[in-house]
Design an enzyme around this catalytic site. Structure first.
Site, mmCIF file in Angstrom:
data_model
loop_
_atom_site.group_PDB
_atom_site.id
_atom_site.type_symbol
_atom_site.label_atom_id
_atom_site.label_comp_id
_atom_site.label_asym_id
_atom_site.label_seq_id
_atom_site.Cartn_x
_atom_site.Cartn_y
_atom_site.Cartn_z
ATOM 1 N N GLY A 1 -17.840 -86.999 -27.879
ATOM 2 C CA GLY A 1 -17.401 -85.770 -27.211
ATOM 3 C C GLY A 1 -18.572 -85.034 -26.609
ATOM 4 O O GLY A 1 -18.952 -83.953 -27.067
ATOM 5 N N GLU B 1 -28.729 -95.178 -26.714
ATOM 6 C CA GLU B 1 -27.746 -95.677 -25.758
ATOM 7 C C GLU B 1 -28.433 -96.412 -24.609
ATOM 8 O O GLU B 1 -28.028 -97.495 -24.224
ATOM 9 C CB GLU B 1 -26.931 -94.497 -25.222
ATOM 10 C CG GLU B 1 -25.835 -94.902 -24.260
ATOM 11 C CD GLU B 1 -24.938 -93.727 -23.888
ATOM 12 O OE1 GLU B 1 -25.416 -92.586 -23.946
ATOM 13 O OE2 GLU B 1 -23.784 -93.977 -23.543
#
Lengths: 300, 387
Positions: free
Chosen positions: B129, B249
């Site tokens: 989120g 990431e």
């Protein structure tokens, strides 16, 4: 597996960088352009003394006994300094042509497609071509002011050295690509337009970022090919390094604007040399064909 | 510079290869792309097998439930699983590659014990989120508010591009705990929270992508109460915590896919040979060039891993360089695929088409290429900030 330079490899690279900064800085480079003397015999001997040409010759034969990974690191530095002359051919001739290992002889190679040979007039020998002195050769105006060319009737491409020649040339290209990136970044940080350094504008930033991406991918490819010695990886290294050198020089010129288009800026020298090297040992078309075959044969 | 595997690495690879050959034929049939409960169950089943065999969280610290192996071994794991055609990380993507490593690096002992083992076992799925409507790549522009009320934060706002939200148990949520004013930079005042997806006030509305599937969703948060103990890192320190997540990431999240692309290229070469397109030098050379590029990208991965291994495990900005090069090469791959397949590329089996369409997201997700170039220019090359 530790795909990072060792302490010794870092030291070697730093040593060569220091030597070239002292002996072949910007003033020396511009002096070669003005004098049209491309091969500086004194520098050649000093490179020889430092083991540049004898780097991979066994110690028993008076060499340094190192391998391709070390060679690509020092060639990268020579590419960064834009040292002119047949560095690759002389290095490949160490051990077979007298004086090559020590840098007392200048050895070139007919590594270009067709009948053009670089540094013919300044060379003491041509790799794999005994008795070259009696071969008729005609000088040709060269795109690169520091790579004189001659046209000869027949000049066999030295097939035996093709892969190593391509890899070391790729290392020179990577050094040049990193150098033009440095020049572009420095200029973008200094030059002001519209009240701020041009490097603050995304359009300029993005050019520089892409230059780094190209150079880093090519550099890894060159290092990997030096470690594995694989012909497919070598072809990929040449392909990517040629592209990085040519396109980075072009982008560097763009970042410099009108200044980049002048004779005084160094960037055209990098671009023209990158064009020469892209034609040496293995062209993009040859590399792609080789890689295609490699891909098909490896596909299971 | 050494690419020779150590004896230990060789043994690990051989053992893993043997194990994969045994378990892969036992796997159930793959669910259809839009069957989310089915996909979750499938991915959880695979993760459980990895866990039971000791392959889950290979490079996570031992006290975070991992195996404590170096990143090189993780790289071998990704290479071998992809080569064998094993299932991809799928619904466990956020838990294993973003939230998990962040909690392992920044969480308390209690938080690590609570959240990490279920991620490794495949029992709990996480979603991310971070993004908000209108914010795009400007992550710090988030407006979702968290107001402290005793031992709880009360959160109100909305999120978008929330991958796997439909089936997630937890959400790594970025909230604003200090309002932006003229004196505070907007990246201060952000806090990282773990939000249970079944908390009252959470509404998920799936979004349909151009690939036709519902990979991600919009999420509406209406006075959702989250215990203060679910906060990872200090209050208002969420930006720094997030940078840890994002460096993971960009550093390693696409590694397995490079191997997949190399396999796909091999398939394309064989297809071209069979359908006659191989005789066209334009097609042949395009394939050869991509073969060289993906080979170099694989080496760049090994290089970055070597670098992060030396610097203690946290990936550096080199991840941005990799992501830029890889995301463009991946799109190029499917353009060349269309060249090989001609009109046949319009009638491929579902997986091909989905891969081709999903490749379009790679230059957008996890920071667009334009944002990555800013990062490279400012943080690596040291160019001045600006616009």
């Amino acid at each position: 597996m530790d795909f990072q330079p060792t302490e010794e490899q870092r030291d070697l690279r730093a040593g060569v960088r220091g030597l070239l900064a002292a002996r072949y800085g910007r003033e020396a480079l511009r002096a070669s352009v003005e004098s049209e003397v491309c091969v500086d015999r004194d520098l050649w001997r000093r490179l020889g003394d430092a083991g540049f040409f004898a780097l991979r010759l066994p110690e028993a034969e008076g060499g340094v006994g190192l391998g391709l990974p070390e060679a690509v690191l020092v060639f990268e530095e020579a590419g960064r300094a834009l040292v002119p002359g047949p560095l690759v051919a002389t290095h490949l001739a160490a051990g077979t042509v007298p004086g090559a290992a020590a840098g007392t002889a200048v050895v070139t190679a007919s590594d270009l497609d067709g009948s053009l040979v670089a540094h013919w007039g300044e060379a003491d020998a041509v790799l794999g071509l005994p008795g070259f002195a009696s071969t008729p050769a005609e000088p040709v105006r060269s795109a690169d002011p520091l790579t004189p060319l001659h046209r000869v009737a027949s000049a066999p491409v030295p097939g035996a050295h093709r892969d190593e020649g391509a890899l070391l040339t790729a290392a020179l290209q990577v050094g040049s690509a990193l150098r033009t990136l440095e020049l572009a970044v420095r200029y973008a940080g200094e030059r002001e337009q519209f009240g701020r350094p041009i490097g603050a504008f995304q359009a300029v930033k993005h050019l520089c970022a892409e230059m780094l991406v190209r150079a880093e991918v090519a550099r890894t490819a060159v290092y990997a090919a030096a470690v594995t010695g694989d012909p497919g990886e070598t072809a990929a290294a040449k392909l990517l390094a040629d592209e990085a050198a040519v396109r980075n020089a072009r982008d560097c010129l763009q970042v410099h604007g009108g200044m980049g288009f002048t004779w005084e800026a160094d960037v055209h020298l990098h671009l023209k040399r990158a064009w020469v090297r892209a034609e040496q040992w293995r062209t993009a078309a040859e590399a792609e064909e080789l890689l295609a075959t490699d891909l098909l044969e490896g596909a299971v | 510079m050494d690419l020779t595997p150590t004896e230990e690495e060789r043994e690990f690879r051989a053992r893993l290869r043997e194990w994969l050959a045994k378990v892969l034929p036992e796997l159930p049939a793959k669910p259809s792309p839009d069957d989310w409960p089915g996909r979750r169950a499938y991915d959880a089943g695979w993760q459980r097998r990895l866990y039971d065999a000791g392959y889950a969280g290979l490079h996570w610290p031992v006290d975070a439930g991992g195996q404590g192996a170096g990143p090189t071994r993780h790289l071998i794991f990704l290479e071998e699983t992809e080569r064998a055609g094993a299932p991809y990380v799928g619904a466990n993507f956020v838990g294993l590659l973003h939230a998990g490593p962040t909690i392992a690096a920044e969480g308390t002992a209690e938080q690590r014990a609570r959240w990490l083992p279920p991620v490794l076992r495949g029992d709990e799925v996480w979603c991310q989120g971070f993004s908000e409507p209108g914010a795009g790549s400007d992550l710090a522009a988030l407006r979702t508010r968290a107001v402290r009320d005793g031992d709880e934060y009360v959160v109100t706002g909305s999120k978008i591009w929330t991958s796997h939200a439909e089936v997630a148990d937890w959400c790594e949520l970025l909230v604003r705990t200090t309002p932006v004013d003229a004196d505070t930079p907007k990246h201060r005042g952000i806090t990282w929270l773990a939000m249970p997806m079944d908390a009252p006030g959470v509404t998920v509305r799936p979004l349909r992508t151009l690939a036709g599937s519902t990979e991600f969703a919009e999420m509406f948060l209406d006075e959702v109460r989250i215990p203060v103990g679910h906060r990872v890192g200090a209050e208002d320190d969420g930006w720094r915590v997030t940078m840890v997540t994002l460096s993971f990431e960009r550093g390693t999240a696409f590694v397995g896919e490079v191997v997949a692309c190399r396999r796909t290229l091999g398939e394309l070469a064989r297809t071209a040979k069979a359908n006659g397109r191989w005789d066209d030098p334009v097609v042949r050379r395009a394939l050869g060039r991509l073969h060289g590029e993906f080979g170099a990208l694989w080496r760049l991965t090994q290089w970055n891993v070597g670098e992060s291994e030396r610097s203690g495990g946290v990936p550096g900005t080199g991840g941005s360089v990799f992501k830029l090069a890889y995301s463009h090469a991946r799109q190029e791959l499917y353009d060349v695929a269309a060249l090989v397949l001609g009109a046949g590329s319009l009638a491929l089996d579902e997986e091909w088409v989905l891969d081709r369409l999903s490749s379009l997201s790679y230059t957008i997700a996890a920071g667009t290429s334009q944002i990555q170039r800013n990062i490279v220019a400012e943080r690596i090359l040291g160019l001045p900030k600006g616009r």
